[in-house]
Design a protein around this motif. Structure first.
Motif, short mmCIF file in Angstrom:
data_model
loop_
_atom_site.label_atom_id
_atom_site.label_comp_id
_atom_site.label_asym_id
_atom_site.label_seq_id
_atom_site.Cartn_x
_atom_site.Cartn_y
_atom_site.Cartn_z
N LEU A 79 39.37 31.06 44.58
CA LEU A 79 40.65 31.13 43.88
C LEU A 79 40.96 32.54 43.40
CD1 LEU A 79 40.49 27.88 41.68
CD2 LEU A 79 41.53 28.17 43.93
N SER A 80 39.93 33.32 43.13
CA SER A 80 40.14 34.67 42.59
C SER A 80 40.48 35.70 43.66
CB SER A 80 38.89 35.13 41.84
OG SER A 80 37.79 35.28 42.72
N LEU A 81 40.48 35.32 44.92
CA LEU A 81 40.75 36.26 46.00
C LEU A 81 42.09 36.99 45.85
CD1 LEU A 81 39.77 37.55 48.60
CD2 LEU A 81 40.76 35.64 49.87
N PRO A 82 43.20 36.31 45.49
CA PRO A 82 44.45 37.06 45.29
C PRO A 82 44.33 38.13 44.21
CG PRO A 82 44.89 34.70 45.45
CD PRO A 82 43.41 34.85 45.34
N LEU A 83 43.54 37.87 43.17
CA LEU A 83 43.37 38.85 42.10
C LEU A 83 42.57 40.06 42.59
CD1 LEU A 83 42.61 36.48 39.07
CD2 LEU A 83 44.82 37.45 39.78
N ILE A 84 41.54 39.81 43.40
CA ILE A 84 40.77 40.92 43.96
C ILE A 84 41.64 41.75 44.89
CG2 ILE A 84 38.86 41.48 45.52
CD1 ILE A 84 37.27 39.25 44.33
N LEU A 85 42.45 41.08 45.69
CA LEU A 85 43.37 41.82 46.57
C LEU A 85 44.35 42.67 45.75
CD1 LEU A 85 44.18 39.09 49.26
CD2 LEU A 85 42.72 41.10 49.52
N LEU A 86 44.76 42.14 44.61
CA LEU A 86 45.65 42.90 43.73
C LEU A 86 44.93 44.14 43.19
CD1 LEU A 86 48.37 43.14 42.33
CD2 LEU A 86 47.54 41.61 40.54
N GLY A 87 43.65 43.99 42.85
CA GLY A 87 42.86 45.13 42.42
C GLY A 87 42.72 46.18 43.51
N ILE A 88 42.54 45.71 44.75
CA ILE A 88 42.47 46.64 45.89
C ILE A 88 43.80 47.38 46.06
CG2 ILE A 88 42.25 46.79 48.41
CD1 ILE A 88 40.31 44.43 48.27
N ALA A 89 44.90 46.65 45.94
CA ALA A 89 46.22 47.27 46.06
C ALA A 89 46.45 48.34 45.00
CB ALA A 89 47.31 46.20 45.98
N ILE A 90 46.02 48.07 43.77
CA ILE A 90 46.18 49.04 42.69
C ILE A 90 45.32 50.27 42.92
CG2 ILE A 90 45.84 49.42 40.21
CD1 ILE A 90 46.47 46.45 39.79
N SER A 91 44.14 50.08 43.52
CA SER A 91 43.23 51.21 43.77
C SER A 91 43.84 52.22 44.72
CB SER A 91 41.90 50.70 44.34
OG SER A 91 42.04 50.28 45.69
N LEU A 92 44.80 51.79 45.53
CA LEU A 92 45.44 52.69 46.48
C LEU A 92 46.31 53.74 45.79
CD1 LEU A 92 46.42 50.10 49.24
CD2 LEU A 92 44.46 51.64 49.21
N LEU A 93 46.56 53.53 44.49
CA LEU A 93 47.31 54.53 43.73
C LEU A 93 46.48 55.80 43.52
CD1 LEU A 93 48.84 52.16 41.02
CD2 LEU A 93 50.03 53.18 42.97
N LYS A 94 45.13 55.65 43.57
CA LYS A 94 44.15 56.75 43.55
C LYS A 94 44.04 57.46 42.20
CE LYS A 94 44.58 57.59 48.52
NZ LYS A 94 44.86 58.58 49.60
N ASP A 95 45.13 57.85 41.58
CA ASP A 95 45.06 58.57 40.31
C ASP A 95 44.54 57.64 39.22
OD1 ASP A 95 45.85 60.94 38.56
OD2 ASP A 95 46.98 59.31 37.64
#
Length: 247
Positions: free
Chosen positions: A142-158
């Motif tokens: 169930l937490s997979l969408p949240l982990i994907l959201l964390g990955i998406a945020i990491s792409l901001l890099k700063d």
């Protein structure tokens, strides 16, 4: 397979064992909140409330681990050029992300287990071993969408931008979806927003599991939609970033 396991072991030691702060924020903090609120609030005299709040704090811990920890770790890998090492190694970037997801899912299992043990040992909550075993299997999925959201945020890099975005997402999402107090106590407009959040659907499914009810098809479908949309955002953002770097 041996090489994959070796790489997974290295990442596990690097991400988890050498960063005890993750246990503090992702595991110990939700446990502390759970014990504090169930012992301090008058409503916590009821077993049902203790059980509902246990589910909420499990999801809150997973929310923090899946968004804050994931985004910071992956961003740190980029800034420390670990991802460059991945690109030069025989392992693909997809394998790298798959390994990291496995590691963070393990952290989510620890969070679920830790809060569950606290509820059993201190609040005397009686949940069957079968139900807990099912919960330990279901919650990472169930937490997979949240982990994907964390990955998406990491792409901001700063790192400063990531800190700001994670704080703007985690706490409003927790409040709006009813993790801190019943969603029925919120203003109607905020309830409508909260009922669209992935944490709200995760809470529904987890509560149904503990109460031995059938899973809500709508909640499962909603989480699937969240996962697909965020995955597409990651794919688009990654390609856009690569094209920009080549210019």
């Amino acid at each position: 397979m041996n090489k994959l396991f070796y790489q997974l072991t290295i990442n596990f030691k690097r991400v988890i064992l050498r960063n005890p702060a993750f246990f503090l924020f992702d595991v110990a903090m939700p446990i502390a909140f759970y014990l504090l609120f169930t012992k301090a609030m008058p409503a916590s005299n009821t077993t049902a409330w203790k059980l509902d709040y246990l589910v909420s704090m499990v999801i809150y811990g997973i929310l923090m681990g899946s968004i804050m920890t994931v985004s910071h770790v992956l961003s740190s890998d980029v800034n420390n050029h670990f991802t460059l090492f991945v690109k030069l190694s025989p392992f693909s970037q997809i394998a790298y992300y798959a390994e990291m997801i496995i590691i963070f899912e393990f952290l989510n299992i620890l969070c679920t287990l830790g809060i569950g043990i606290s509820g059993y040992a201190i609040n005397n909550l009686e949940i069957s071993a079968r139900t807990w075993f099912s919960l330990l299997i279901v919650m990472p999925i169930l937490s997979l969408p949240l982990i994907l959201l964390g990955i998406a945020i990491s792409l901001l890099k700063d790192s400063d931008t990531i800190n700001a975005v994670t704080n703007l997402i985690i706490f409003p999402m927790a409040i709006a979806s009813g993790l801190w107090w019943p969603i029925s106590l919120l203003p109607n407009w905020l309830q409508q927003i909260g009922k669209l959040m992935p944490t709200y659907f995760i809470s529904n499914i987890a509560t149904d599991l503990i109460k031995h009810k059938s899973f809500s098809t709508n909640s499962i479908l909603a989480l699937l939609i969240w996962a697909i949309v965020i995955a597409l955002i990651i794919e688009f953002t990654s390609k856009f970033s690569q094209n920009r770097d080549f210019r």
